[in-house]
Design a protein around this motif. Structure first.
Motif, PDB file in Angstrom:
ATOM      1  N   UNK A 125     -46.477  58.076  55.854  1.00  0.00           N
ATOM      2  CA  UNK A 125     -46.905  57.495  57.120  1.00  0.00           C
ATOM      3  C   UNK A 125     -47.931  58.430  57.736  1.00  0.00           C
ATOM      4  N   UNK A 126     -49.142  57.921  57.957  1.00  0.00           N
ATOM      5  CA  UNK A 126     -50.226  58.732  58.497  1.00  0.00           C
ATOM      6  C   UNK A 126     -50.726  58.077  59.782  1.00  0.00           C
ATOM      7  N   UNK A 127     -50.898  58.870  60.806  1.00  0.00           N
ATOM      8  CA  UNK A 127     -51.510  58.403  62.042  1.00  0.00           C
ATOM      9  C   UNK A 127     -52.664  59.331  62.384  1.00  0.00           C
ATOM     10  N   UNK A 128     -53.709  58.786  62.928  1.00  0.00           N
ATOM     11  CA  UNK A 128     -54.872  59.600  63.243  1.00  0.00           C
ATOM     12  C   UNK A 128     -55.646  59.059  64.425  1.00  0.00           C
ATOM     13  N   UNK A 129     -56.338  59.952  65.101  1.00  0.00           N
ATOM     14  CA  UNK A 129     -57.220  59.598  66.199  1.00  0.00           C
ATOM     15  C   UNK A 129     -58.610  60.105  65.851  1.00  0.00           C
ATOM     16  N   UNK A 130     -59.565  59.182  65.720  1.00  0.00           N
ATOM     17  CA  UNK A 130     -60.918  59.511  65.307  1.00  0.00           C
ATOM     18  C   UNK A 130     -61.874  59.108  66.417  1.00  0.00           C
ATOM     19  N   UNK A 131     -62.787  60.017  66.810  1.00  0.00           N
ATOM     20  CA  UNK A 131     -63.643  59.743  67.956  1.00  0.00           C
ATOM     21  C   UNK A 131     -65.030  60.305  67.758  1.00  0.00           C
ATOM     22  N   UNK A 132     -65.989  59.661  68.421  1.00  0.00           N
ATOM     23  CA  UNK A 132     -67.363  60.156  68.539  1.00  0.00           C
ATOM     24  C   UNK A 132     -67.826  59.866  69.953  1.00  0.00           C
ATOM     25  N   UNK A 133     -68.249  60.903  70.667  1.00  0.00           N
ATOM     26  CA  UNK A 133     -68.644  60.768  72.060  1.00  0.00           C
ATOM     27  C   UNK A 133     -70.058  61.301  72.218  1.00  0.00           C
ATOM     28  N   UNK A 134     -70.980  60.457  72.663  1.00  0.00           N
ATOM     29  CA  UNK A 134     -72.367  60.858  72.886  1.00  0.00           C
ATOM     30  C   UNK A 134     -72.552  61.226  74.356  1.00  0.00           C
ATOM     31  N   UNK A 135     -72.941  62.457  74.598  1.00  0.00           N
ATOM     32  CA  UNK A 135     -73.235  62.901  75.955  1.00  0.00           C
ATOM     33  C   UNK A 135     -74.669  62.547  76.362  1.00  0.00           C
ATOM     34  N   UNK A 136     -75.552  62.522  75.379  1.00  0.00           N
ATOM     35  CA  UNK A 136     -76.942  62.134  75.590  1.00  0.00           C
ATOM     36  C   UNK A 136     -77.521  61.782  74.220  1.00  0.00           C
TER      37      UNK A 136
END
Length: 555
Positions: free
Chosen positions: A205-216
């Motif tokens: 069982x695998x759980x993950x949080x993947x994100x990309x946030x552009x500041x500019x």
């Protein structure tokens, strides 16, 4: 003995077939080629390393129907084929605007540490309407296998099935995804004979949080954190008091939790900046020892590293400099006998002041140092080495209507430096490689002359070996490029220090090609090797001749 091999590989039709343009696609087309090769071989002074005569027929084609591509290939030779695979994989991923579906054999990537490109047989869907992001797959991640009798290259595997779900919000530049993957082995898919080794069923069982946030437009952040609960034997004994723990009790209903279960984590994050003349990346990774996911094939685990990689250009992009500096360590849980500390640094410089001249310089340094881990470290056995690599490649190119001159030098220096005085004498290596090449082209006559010099030297505790020589060749095209011909020769002297005479190797190759028409072409290749062993060299003197004549029909 004649044998044929038919390989039909339907591994990938298209990554995402656009159904909204279906009417614009051709209903049916086929393209590819059919080739026939006759190969001859003869050697004297040594045992034959190939058969005197060989015949090979081959066909490669792709059938297209409304934009879907179906590739296949055919091989037929007079050499016996011991292993064939008549049918490989079939799959397709049609898409319409923001909707993509998957059927058959597919490999989908949700994130680096969860579902990361593992091939499965099943179905899936991905939807990105507006800011909503959704993905789901279900299928068989591994087929059950049973070893053939007396076979040594096959193992027993249980069938492995599971699903993965991705739920997120955002766009390609800024998003946050939550990923859950659950894959199990089916212990009923393999029948174990008496006396065979027990193959436990596993669960993940695998759980993950993947994100990309552009500041500019110039700066953005990327990151992922994942946890993998891996159970190596679903039939193992459970924990005492499992029913009394509400959290573990609820988790045990989702996936088996017992004495063979282990929770491992992986973290990846990076801060990126990019402008017209400068860019940099600061990245941090940490992967627990033994981290694995049934949605990926392999991970470099038990490591923690920090890397910074700046790059910039100067003088109107005539000077480009890229560099990186990384620090890495393992033994994160202090279970190994020793901990390895690594420093990785590199600098790449490219300078092109004028169109006719340029130079590239590359320098890399990799050092590894051990310190005591679970046990004290003996100084005489301590691993402390540094490897440096310096590459320099200047080039001069002068091109006009009549002639083209290309002069290029490639120099490479590699050195292994052992900083442990107890072992340095036996492990240090020093290698030098240098090649100087000059090409003279006569543009109107399509004639090219080539001349080159080479020098290689390898030195270590056991021996010192060097090789030097030159190459010369000529190539020309005829009948407006329909006929291509070439001749090249290489003469190399080599030997170890102390040999009374150096061995000599002569390589000669002749090649020709004739494009009869748009569909028919012929080619001929002849290779000759003459090796003269002298002095203390133990290798025999020999001659070797190989020829290859082929015909290709393209449709």
């Amino acid at each position: 003995m004649l044998a044929g091999t038919f390989l039909a590989s339907f591994n990938t039709f298209v990554s995402a077939q656009q159904l909204d343009h279906l009417s614009q696609q051709d209903p049916f087309s086929i393209h590819g080629n059919i080739s026939a090769n006759v190969i001859g071989y003869h050697a004297s002074g040594i045992e034959n390393r190939a058969r005197p005569f060989a015949l090979m027929l081959a066909a490669n084609a792709t059938i297209s129907t409304y934009g879907f591509d179906i590739p296949f290939s055919f091989r037929f030779s007079d050499k016996r084929v011991d292993y064939t695979q008549p049918f490989n994989q079939f799959g397709l991923s049609p898409s319409y605007k923001w909707l993509t579906t998957h059927f058959g054999y597919r490999n989908v990537n949700f994130s680096d540490y969860t579902l990361a490109g593992h091939t499965f047989l099943g179905a899936g869907i991905e939807m990105h309407p507006g800011k909503f992001r959704f993905g789901a797959v279900y299928g068989r991640f591994r087929k059950s296998t049973v070893p053939y009798e007396n076979a040594i290259d096959t193992t027993r595997n249980l069938s492995r099935k599971g699903y993965a779900i991705k739920l997120g919000v955002g766009s390609e530049k800024t998003f946050v995804d939550l990923i859950v993957m659950k894959v199990n082995d089916d212990s009923a898919t393999a029948i174990r004979k008496p006396g065979e080794v027990y193959i436990p069923a596993e669960s993940n069982l695998v759980t993950g949080l993947n994100a990309r946030i552009s500041f500019s437009k110039q700066m953005w952040f990327e990151g992922e954190v994942a946890g993998s609960l891996y159970t190596t034997d679903v039939a193992a004994y459970g924990f005492e008091g499992l029913e009394d723990d509400p959290w573990l009790s609820r988790l045990n209903k989702i996936t088996p939790v017992n004495l063979s279960s282990e929770l491992l984590t992986a973290v990846r994050s990076s801060l990126n900046f990019k402008s017209r003349s400068f860019s940099t990346k600061l990245e941090y990774r940490r992967i627990d020892p033994g981290y694995r996911s049934m949605g990926a094939y392999f991970f470099n685990n038990d490591l923690e590293n920090l890397v910074i990689a700046p790059a910039f250009n100067l003088f109107k992009r005539k000077l480009n400099i890229r560099g990186s500096l990384g620090l890495q360590r393992d033994n994160l849980r202090n279970t190994r006998k020793a901990t390895s500390l690594r420093t990785i640094s590199s600098v790449n410089l490219s300078y092109n002041p004028v169109p006719v001249f340029g130079i590239d310089i590359n320098y890399n340094n990799y050092s590894s140092n051990q310190r005591a881990g679970r046990l004290p470290l003996i100084d005489s056995l301590k691993f402390f080495q540094a490897t440096t690599n310096l590459g320099i490649m200047p080039r001069l190119m002068i091109v006009n209507d009549k002639y083209s001159h290309i002069l290029m030098l490639m120099f490479n220096k590699m050195k292994l430096n052992d900083k442990n005085a107890s072992t340095a004498e036996f492990t240090e290596n020093d290698a030098t490689i240098a090649n100087l090449n000059y090409n003279l082209g006569f543009n109107k006559s399509a004639l090219t002359l080539m001349l080159g010099f080479t020098y290689n030297k390898l030195q270590n505790y056991v021996f010192e070996n060097s090789a030097s020589g030159f190459t010369a060749g000529v190539s020309k095209s005829w009948l407006e490029g329909k006929i291509q011909s070439g001749l090249s020769n290489a003469l190399i002297w080599s030997g170890q220090q102390g040999d009374t005479e150096r061995s000599l190797t002569l390589n000669t190759s002749v090649n020709a090609g004739y494009q009869v028409s748009n569909h028919h072409s012929l080619r001929l290749n002849v290779f000759f090797i003459r090796f003269l062993a002298k002095g203390t060299t133990q290798e025999p003197t020999f001659n070797e001749l190989k020829g290859d004549f082929g015909y290709v029909f393209t449709f």
